[in-house]
Design a protein around this motif. Structure first.
Motif, PDB file in Angstrom:
ATOM      1  N   HIS A 187       8.813  -0.377  62.049  1.00  0.00           N
ATOM      2  CA  HIS A 187       8.166   0.092  63.287  1.00  0.00           C
ATOM      3  C   HIS A 187       9.153   0.354  64.415  1.00  0.00           C
ATOM      4  O   HIS A 187       8.794   0.976  65.411  1.00  0.00           O
ATOM      5  N   THR A 188      10.410  -0.128  64.255  1.00  0.00           N
ATOM      6  CA  THR A 188      11.371   0.047  65.348  1.00  0.00           C
ATOM      7  C   THR A 188      12.114   1.375  65.264  1.00  0.00           C
ATOM      8  O   THR A 188      12.823   1.741  66.187  1.00  0.00           O
TER       9      THR A 188
ATOM     10  N   ASN B 227      -0.791   4.519  76.180  1.00  0.00           N
ATOM     11  CA  ASN B 227      -0.644   3.309  75.362  1.00  0.00           C
ATOM     12  C   ASN B 227       0.046   3.633  74.038  1.00  0.00           C
ATOM     13  O   ASN B 227      -0.430   3.302  72.968  1.00  0.00           O
ATOM     14  N   LYS B 228       1.188   4.343  74.172  1.00  0.00           N
ATOM     15  CA  LYS B 228       1.916   4.756  72.966  1.00  0.00           C
ATOM     16  C   LYS B 228       2.563   3.581  72.272  1.00  0.00           C
ATOM     17  O   LYS B 228       3.032   2.638  72.899  1.00  0.00           O
ATOM     18  N   ARG B 229       2.584   3.647  70.960  1.00  0.00           N
ATOM     19  CA  ARG B 229       3.251   2.600  70.177  1.00  0.00           C
ATOM     20  C   ARG B 229       3.746   3.197  68.861  1.00  0.00           C
ATOM     21  O   ARG B 229       3.266   4.245  68.433  1.00  0.00           O
ATOM     22  N   ASN B 230       4.700   2.528  68.243  1.00  0.00           N
ATOM     23  CA  ASN B 230       5.182   2.910  66.916  1.00  0.00           C
ATOM     24  C   ASN B 230       4.706   1.872  65.916  1.00  0.00           C
ATOM     25  O   ASN B 230       4.780   0.674  66.189  1.00  0.00           O
ATOM     26  N   GLU B 231       4.229   2.349  64.771  1.00  0.00           N
ATOM     27  CA  GLU B 231       3.728   1.426  63.755  1.00  0.00           C
ATOM     28  C   GLU B 231       4.494   1.560  62.447  1.00  0.00           C
ATOM     29  O   GLU B 231       5.064   2.606  62.146  1.00  0.00           O
TER      30      GLU B 231
ATOM     31  N   ASP C  67      12.324   5.203  65.544  1.00  0.00           N
ATOM     32  CA  ASP C  67      11.526   6.118  66.351  1.00  0.00           C
ATOM     33  C   ASP C  67      11.400   7.486  65.698  1.00  0.00           C
ATOM     34  O   ASP C  67      12.261   8.337  65.851  1.00  0.00           O
TER      35      ASP C  67
ATOM     36  N   ARG D  90       5.572   7.740  62.992  1.00  0.00           N
ATOM     37  CA  ARG D  90       5.267   6.335  63.268  1.00  0.00           C
ATOM     38  C   ARG D  90       4.508   6.172  64.578  1.00  0.00           C
ATOM     39  O   ARG D  90       4.043   5.087  64.893  1.00  0.00           O
ATOM     40  N   LYS D  91       4.401   7.256  65.359  1.00  0.00           N
ATOM     41  CA  LYS D  91       3.767   7.153  66.683  1.00  0.00           C
ATOM     42  C   LYS D  91       2.250   7.109  66.556  1.00  0.00           C
ATOM     43  O   LYS D  91       1.650   7.820  65.772  1.00  0.00           O
ATOM     44  N   ARG D  92       1.637   6.224  67.337  1.00  0.00           N
ATOM     45  CA  ARG D  92       0.188   6.089  67.388  1.00  0.00           C
ATOM     46  C   ARG D  92      -0.239   5.907  68.844  1.00  0.00           C
ATOM     47  O   ARG D  92       0.549   5.542  69.685  1.00  0.00           O
ATOM     48  N   GLY D  93      -1.520   6.109  69.067  1.00  0.00           N
ATOM     49  CA  GLY D  93      -2.108   5.776  70.366  1.00  0.00           C
ATOM     50  C   GLY D  93      -2.064   6.891  71.402  1.00  0.00           C
ATOM     51  O   GLY D  93      -1.320   7.864  71.243  1.00  0.00           O
TER      52      GLY D  93
END
Ligand SMILES: [Zn+2]
Length: 129
Positions: free
Chosen positions: A13-14, A27-31, A16, A20-23
């Motif tokens: 998830h780290t 409220n962006k995050r990588n999963e 970039d 892997r990007k969601r949200g």
């Protein structure tokens, strides 16, 4: 349809990347990557990097769990057998199948069925015919 599974890389998830990007924007995050199949870590990691990350975190613990080699494993005449074949080059595309001993250089002919059979030579290199 095969089930989706997560990459087992502890740092997946780290990294970039777009996939892997969601949200939403605020409220962006990588999963961790999720796929039906992976090519690395015996089908459990999405990349060589994630495979390496897994090994750095869990490799020593895996060795402790499954047991380390504490004395040399030995290749002797008894377990030095491998299956081989020569291209015969005839018009039927037949090959000359044989078992070969790495230490004695002995060759023994085998049939194609014996060549295809996984039990002809044991996992530790012993002849089983
Ligand atoms: Zn990964």
């Amino acid at each position: 349809m095969s089930q989706l599974k997560y990459c087992q890389g502890p740092k997946c998830h780290t990294y970039d990347t777009k996939d892997r990007k969601r949200g939403p924007k605020d409220n962006k995050r990588n999963e961790t990557r999720r796929r039906s199949s992976f090519f690395y870590l015996d089908g459990h990691a999405c990349s060589m990097i994630c495979e390496r990350d897994w090994f750095e975190v869990y490799g020593s613990r895996a060795l402790d769990h499954f047991g380390r080699i504490t004395q040399p494993k030995v290749l002797t005449q008894e377990n030095a057998w491998r299956k081989r074949y020569d291209w015969s080059g005839d018009r039927f595309n037949n090959h000359n199948h044989y078992v070969y001993n790495h230490l004695t250089e002995e060759r023994r002919p085998i049939t194609e069925e014996q060549y295809q059979n996984d039990n002809t030579i044991t996992d530790d290199g012993r002849l089983n015919i």
